[in-house]
Scaffold this active site. Structure first.
Site: not given
Ligand code: UD1
Length: 354
Positions: A204-206, A237
């Site tokens: 998960i990074h967006r 992030r």
């Protein structure tokens, strides 16, 4: 023929590998400009060494920043690079800020631009990537589309005469990497005590997933509540945003680790019972490996994975839990992303007389 590739973020290094190798095979001069958007060794250097990509010829070293600062800083530096090297083509990849900066700098200096992975659309204009890819497509002279669906989007925007469908270079690199990895078992699985087919792989990074603490908490709690261990490969992030919001990345089923190199990622995705992600690339990699994918987004650019039954779009919570634990879909022989020869077609298009 002098081709200058502009890359800066992790997925672009993966796509660069088959282009660099094919350029060398064809005897085309190929320069690599690394913008420095991703600078952590785990997000950058590891891909150059594992995928045997030559070291960048130019490193802009821009680092992180707001979209405007980051893109503007790349744009200013690219002016000097293009003036010095005067390539026949600037080749930009995908949809990151590095893509947009490379395209705008070249357009202003009248250097021909080729866009690899042209024509993808999420139709969500709040995504920074959607803006980057639309602007890049319209600035480019040659649109290298990965799929017929992407070519259709370009045709609807009046860009059909600049479009060539080449297939997807991620297929090239994934098939080659899977063959090279063979049966080798990534150390991460033993270190976490994970058996083949008995764990999920998650990333998960967006910004859409991480930057709203409520949504991030809902996603992380869903992953933690899954019925098998979840190997969560945490982008910086995600780590930063979770820490700021006081969200625990180690609860329940979660086994959180730093990102893996490409070979280990492919091996782990191949051995997982399912993938849960918001990444574009991993949706496709899961499909190519025939690992069921659950995507925590409201739309996807890679619609073929959904249409063929191997990817499901979900909201966090009940939807995510139900989709991730669903039965395996029916097998398919479909090859919407090509057969692994996309880089050869890219070089054909770049080397063709204009
Ligand atoms: C970028 C791309 C995204 C792509 C992703 C792949 C844009 C708009 N987004 O997102 O499309 O899917 O790369 O990973 O270009 N950071 C580090 N170390 C690094 C790089 C970043 O710690 O080497 C941290 C910084 O806090 C930074 C944040 O991650 O502010 C976000 O990095 P950034 O390059 O802005 O975007 P990504 O989220 O990586």
């Amino acid at each position: 023929m002098k081709i200058l590739s502009v890359v800066g973020a992790r997925p672009q290094f993966v796509k660069l590998a088959p282009i660099a190798h094919e350029s060398a095979r064809r005897g085309a001069e190929h320069l690599i400009v690394h913008t420095g958007q991703h600078y952590d060794p785990l997000l950058s250097d590891v891909f150059f060494s594992e995928l045997e990509i030559p070291a960048p010829d130019v490193h802009l070293g821009v680092g992180s920043g707001s979209h405007g600062h980051q893109t503007g800083s790349m744009l200013a530096s690219m002016d000097d690079v293009l003036t010095e090297h005067r390539p026949d083509w600037v080749l930009v990849y995908g949809d990151t800020n590095s893509t947009l900066a490379g395209a705008v700098a070249a357009a202003k200096l009248h250097v021909p631009i080729a866009h690899l992975e042209a024509g993808l659309r999420s139709f969500n204009r709040r995504m920074p990537e959607e803006i980057n890819r639309i602007l890049t497509d319209h600035a480019a002279d040659l649109l290298l589309a990965p799929t017929e669906v992407a070519a259709g989007h370009l045709a609807r925007e009046g860009l059909a005469d600049r479009t060539v469908v080449v297939g997807d270079v991620m297929t090239d690199v994934l098939l080659a990497t899977r063959a090279a990895v063979g049966d080798a078992r990534p150390a991460a699985l033993d270190e976490e005590g994970l058996a083949d087919g008995e764990f999920y792989l998650a990333t998960i990074h967006r910004a859409e997933s991480t930057d709203d603490p409520g949504r991030l908490r809902a996603i992380v709690e869903s992953l933690a509540g899954l019925d098998h261990p979840v190997l969560l490969l945490a982008h910086p992030r995600l780590v930063a945003k979770a820490a700021a919001a006081g969200i625990d990345l180690a609860g329940g089923s979660l086994r959180t680790r730093t990102p893996l190199g490409y070979r280990d990622l492919v091996a782990v995705a191949d051995r997982a019972r399912g993938v849960v992600t918001d990444s574009g690339g991993l949706q496709k990699e899961a499909f190519l490996l025939r690992t069921p994918c659950t995507t925590v987004r409201t739309e996807t650019e890679w619609v073929e994975t959904v249409d063929l039954g191997w990817n499901v779009l979900v909201e966090p919570g009940e939807q995510l839990l139900a989709a991730a634990t669903r039965l395996r879909p029916a097998d398919t022989d479909a090859t919407p992303y090509g057969d692994g020869d996309a880089a050869a077609r890219v070089l054909d298009a770049l080397l063709a007389p204009r």
